[in-house]
Design an enzyme around this catalytic site. Sequence first.
Site, mmCIF file in Angstrom:
data_model
loop_
_atom_site.group_PDB
_atom_site.id
_atom_site.type_symbol
_atom_site.label_atom_id
_atom_site.label_comp_id
_atom_site.label_asym_id
_atom_site.label_seq_id
_atom_site.Cartn_x
_atom_site.Cartn_y
_atom_site.Cartn_z
ATOM 1 N N GLU A 1 -2.888 -8.837 -0.015
ATOM 2 C CA GLU A 1 -2.033 -9.508 -0.992
ATOM 3 C C GLU A 1 -2.664 -9.535 -2.382
ATOM 4 O O GLU A 1 -1.983 -9.378 -3.381
ATOM 5 C CB GLU A 1 -1.738 -10.939 -0.502
ATOM 6 N N ASP A 2 -3.969 -9.740 -2.445
ATOM 7 C CA ASP A 2 -4.601 -10.004 -3.745
ATOM 8 C C ASP A 2 -5.414 -8.850 -4.324
ATOM 9 O O ASP A 2 -5.869 -8.927 -5.452
ATOM 10 C CB ASP A 2 -5.533 -11.228 -3.645
#
Length: 733
Positions: A76-77
């Site tokens: 996600e990051d």
Amino acid sequence: MMRQYELVDRVRAYNPHADEELLNKAYVYAMRAHGAQKRASGDPYFTHPLEVAAILTEMRLDDATIVAAVLHDTIEDTGSTREEIEQIFGPEIARLVDGLTKIKKLDLVSKRAEQAENFRKLLLAIAVDVRVLLVKLADRLHNMRTLHFVPEAKRTRIAEETLDIYAPLAGRMGMQGLRDELENLSFKTLRPDAYAMIETRLADLREKNVALIARIENEITEEMTARGIRAEAKGREKAPYSIWRKMERKSVSFEQLSDIYGFRIVVDSLEDCYRAIGVVHMKWPTVPGRFKDYISTPKQNDYRSIHTTVIGPGRQRVELQVRTRDMDDIAENGIAAHTLYKEGRAADNEALERESSAYRWLRRTIEMLGEGDTPEEFLEHTKLELFHDQVFCFSPKGRLIALPRGATPIDFAYAVHTDIGNKAVGARINGRIAPLLSELQNGDEVHVVIAEGQVPPAAWESLVVTGKARAAIRRATRDAVRAQYAELGRQIVRRAFERAGKTFSDDKLKAALPRLARQSSDDVLAAVGRGEMFSGDVVKAVHPEFVAERTMGASAAKGDSGWFGLRKAASVVFKVPSADPHLDSIPIRGLRGDLPVRFSPHGGAVPGDRIVGILTPGEGITIYPIQSHALTQFDDHPERWLDVRWDIEEQSAELFPAQIIVSAINEPGTLGAIANLIGESGANIDHIVFVNKSPDVRDIVIDLEVRDLKHLTGILSQLKATNVVSKVERVAG
Ligand code: MN
């Protein structure tokens, strides 16, 4: 920041077979992926996944879970992808990290407290593997521990969400220790004043009671030892949030709370639990109604203990919990504890059987423990099958809606609001246009496209899975049909009024409703349309002084075939069209409403004919050529006559029905010649009947389809010109 070797050491401490290389690889991979990212605290971002992994080592979880924790924010990051993680760490870890990524995306959707239950179910449904939830809970715990670095507005939202969703989830999974900490951290954030008040009071109490607590602990231990029971007694104070909740729930003050302190007696075996409780009850008087045996009947989350309250030393009420070390660990760590205790648990299957169906998965996992699987296999097989029969979807505003599996956007639309369902014409799922009959998946965001004045197709009724949608579709379809009857009735009634020399108005009809014994004007009109009420009676009800000049008979016999459904909704009740299905609109002006239309079943009608429409209550409109003999039967029902006319372009390719009768010489090849001629002219033959067979001449009735009157007249002339036909004329049915 935790060093690489520290992580390995932590895992090694409880699992000597830990895969050191794998752990190191994850450490390095996540550190590089997060690079220079920082947390709100200013620490390197990488400290966060490491701390999450550390929390999970306290629960002594398997390598895959620890590695997934280290990697949990990478997809996600950072620039990482599931494919890359699968390549480096294998499919199992990739699946875990993917599950965490999916849950993280859900965090972005706004959630309301009353939907917390659905949201928890969604989490369970999405997680697929209990380890995903364990990492998620550890992730949330670390975020809560470091929440004070986060801006205040965001802080409140996260704390509320933790209290609504994650703390209860930890509780359901039997992880009381985790639940307490999540609750207290949320409470501290949301109600700092109340939290501080309780903390101060607790500190006072602690100071005052320190001697008393030690005395009770000692007395219990001594008493147990005297009876040959090895026991550990520990006094503990209630967590601030539990105290607060109890004060709120029971509207009592802090001073009135009698159970701020509780004592836990931990013994070696199941038998010792019952012996220990016997010792306690012999020594001190019990408080009635406070004895609970959660060993013979465990709680849903597998919690087992015996609870009692006695009047202890110094006439103090003392709450006691008695349990084994095993039960104690499960009470604190819940599902995470199951990985550690494989021996000596198979005998408890009977108790576990009593768990509710919602916790079948937990029972299954415990059964697997009994079968002697390794902790790794145990976790691997702990697939969450909870709520596998449901899907949870979001509205664009973030409302979470639970539906049965197999549900469609139509079901979703009706679940949001009946009106939305009735008007649904399309759907967008996660931003993409999708068919209304797509099967919804967990976490889908569904936007229903609506259009005013829409009637749901009756066919939907058999395609939806929710009862609500089915009932609403049935109702809407019924309403649409009723509206059709009312429209038909309105035309009939208006005609009847005209014939009587009166003007029809809704107000007049409304005033006459009691005389007609109906609730509403629509009821009256629909009844007339359906043929249940005679239009003359409506005139009489409105104008009691009016005397009809002639008797108005009952409705004519119903036609038997040939109705065209003008709209799909109409074909719901009326017969399915027997003519060309492509003919879904009739090029005739003056047809009102959505009434079904057909052409005269005997003789048809073609463009160029002067035509008239006849209303038939309960059926629709029949188009007759004005010369049709059949019209005489409607002479007494002028209210049923409709002025209509053709509305057709010159070059239309559409064909219309007509009937001719041909008298032809009875010799071989005659019929072939006639058929040929008709075919070559561009007309269709629908049906042929020989009505009279004399030795010399045959009368043949032919149902034709022609473009228009000119086309038909041309065919008649050509037929007359042949040497096999003696006479030919159009049938004016
Ligand atoms: Mn995280």
